[in-house]
Enzyme design. Sequence first.
Site, mmCIF file in Angstrom:
data_model
loop_
_atom_site.group_PDB
_atom_site.id
_atom_site.type_symbol
_atom_site.label_atom_id
_atom_site.label_comp_id
_atom_site.label_asym_id
_atom_site.label_seq_id
_atom_site.Cartn_x
_atom_site.Cartn_y
_atom_site.Cartn_z
ATOM 1 N N THR A 129 -9.873 5.608 10.381
ATOM 2 C CA THR A 129 -9.796 4.818 11.618
ATOM 3 C C THR A 129 -9.189 5.615 12.769
ATOM 4 O OG1 THR A 129 -7.854 3.878 10.560
ATOM 5 C CG2 THR A 129 -9.767 2.481 10.706
ATOM 6 N N ARG A 146 2.587 -0.064 10.734
ATOM 7 C CA ARG A 146 3.634 -0.043 11.751
ATOM 8 C C ARG A 146 3.908 -1.370 12.438
ATOM 9 N NH1 ARG A 146 1.164 5.534 13.771
ATOM 10 N NH2 ARG A 146 -0.617 4.453 12.833
ATOM 11 N N LYS A 157 -6.556 8.741 -1.478
ATOM 12 C CA LYS A 157 -7.775 9.304 -0.874
ATOM 13 C C LYS A 157 -8.227 10.562 -1.608
ATOM 14 C CE LYS A 157 -6.958 7.485 3.793
ATOM 15 N NZ LYS A 157 -5.591 6.936 3.703
ATOM 16 N N ASP A 208 -3.102 4.540 -2.202
ATOM 17 C CA ASP A 208 -4.028 5.143 -1.228
ATOM 18 C C ASP A 208 -3.863 6.664 -1.245
ATOM 19 O OD1 ASP A 208 -5.799 5.427 0.861
ATOM 20 O OD2 ASP A 208 -4.326 4.943 2.409
ATOM 21 N N ASP A 215 -12.240 15.975 -4.037
ATOM 22 C CA ASP A 215 -12.327 17.352 -4.544
ATOM 23 C C ASP A 215 -13.605 17.423 -5.374
ATOM 24 O OD1 ASP A 215 -11.660 19.987 -5.502
ATOM 25 O OD2 ASP A 215 -9.552 19.514 -5.164
ATOM 26 N N LYS A 252 0.851 -1.178 0.000
ATOM 27 C CA LYS A 252 0.000 0.000 0.000
ATOM 28 C C LYS A 252 0.889 1.231 0.000
ATOM 29 C CE LYS A 252 -1.543 2.767 2.702
ATOM 30 N NZ LYS A 252 -2.145 3.845 3.497
HETATM 31 O O1 C5P Z 1 0.625 1.856 10.805
HETATM 32 P P1 C5P Z 1 -0.816 1.487 10.635
HETATM 33 O O2 C5P Z 1 -1.060 -0.009 10.580
HETATM 34 O O3 C5P Z 1 -1.735 2.207 11.599
HETATM 35 O O4 C5P Z 1 -1.155 2.027 9.159
HETATM 36 C C1 C5P Z 1 -2.454 2.037 8.637
HETATM 37 C C2 C5P Z 1 -2.403 2.509 7.233
HETATM 38 O O5 C5P Z 1 -3.746 2.516 6.724
HETATM 39 C C3 C5P Z 1 -1.873 3.937 7.059
HETATM 40 O O6 C5P Z 1 -1.084 3.939 5.870
HETATM 41 C C4 C5P Z 1 -3.103 4.804 6.860
HETATM 42 O O7 C5P Z 1 -2.871 5.851 5.957
HETATM 43 C C5 C5P Z 1 -4.089 3.799 6.248
HETATM 44 N N1 C5P Z 1 -5.505 4.078 6.480
HETATM 45 C C6 C5P Z 1 -6.068 4.194 7.744
HETATM 46 N N2 C5P Z 1 -7.408 4.471 7.885
HETATM 47 C C7 C5P Z 1 -8.190 4.621 6.806
HETATM 48 C C8 C5P Z 1 -7.651 4.498 5.525
HETATM 49 C C9 C5P Z 1 -6.290 4.208 5.409
HETATM 50 O O8 C5P Z 1 -5.368 4.026 8.729
HETATM 51 N N3 C5P Z 1 -9.490 4.832 6.953
#
Ligand code: C5P
Length: 229
Positions: free
Chosen positions: A116, A206, A63, A61, A66, A34
């Site tokens: 999230t 992470r 997002k 991703d 606009d 991603k």
């Molecule tokens: O590090 P972590 O597991 O929290 O990363 C989650 C990934 O998912 C990040 O790259 C974040 O941009 C993406 N994301 C998110 N919530 C969303 C859409 C995408 O955390 N609703």
Amino acid sequence: MNFKKKIFCALDFSELDQTIQFIKKIKDHIGGIKIGLEFFCKNGPAGVEKLKEFELPIFLDLKLHDIPNTVAKAFKNLIHLSPDYLTVHLNGGKRMIQELIQYKKETKLIGVSMLTSLDQNDLKESGIMCDEISYIEKLTRIGVSSGIDGVVSSPKEVKLLRKNFEKLILVTPGIRLPNDDKNDQKRTETPGTAIKNGSSLLIIGRTITESNNPISSIEKIIQNIKDEI
Ligand code: C5P
């Protein structure tokens, strides 16, 4: 079942070299990568072309959000990258989504429902008085009626979404192993619970990228899925 295919690693790095080195390490253990704003704002489409050399499915991703005309033109500038998935904010509205649907070829358009990192209080603060679940369901209906292929939601909503939208691709970030730090995520679940509840793809950053041993973390993720389903 091959659970590896369901794991997309969120490569939230700025540097191309660092990203390439990391993919080299984990490429045989994941289902896709991603790429988000952090990487894209630094490395642009040329950076994405470089990562395509690994021949892993790409979840771009960005997002997009606009007015319909601007989003459609931005999308046209991305089409040559033919990412497997591309995200767009569902609260950009029906017209914005429909504008994109007409140009997409193989790319699956995935609608972002509610980040999230947000929760009920954040909704309230912006004057949205319904609960998280109803808000996400409403946004998903907008997406589905506009022709979207899938939706991103937190793992907390996956069960309900799967019940109501049988064929939708459900993409799930906010995944943490039982003892992980939640960081900035508010609505998290374990990989196993998300898959058990109907998630199609897990976006995991992470837990893998900040691990001292990323491959062992991926193995723990797969074990957690096997244990819970
Ligand atoms: O590090 P972590 O597991 O929290 O990363 C989650 C990934 O998912 C990040 O790259 C974040 O941009 C993406 N994301 C998110 N919530 C969303 C859409 C995408 O955390 N609703």
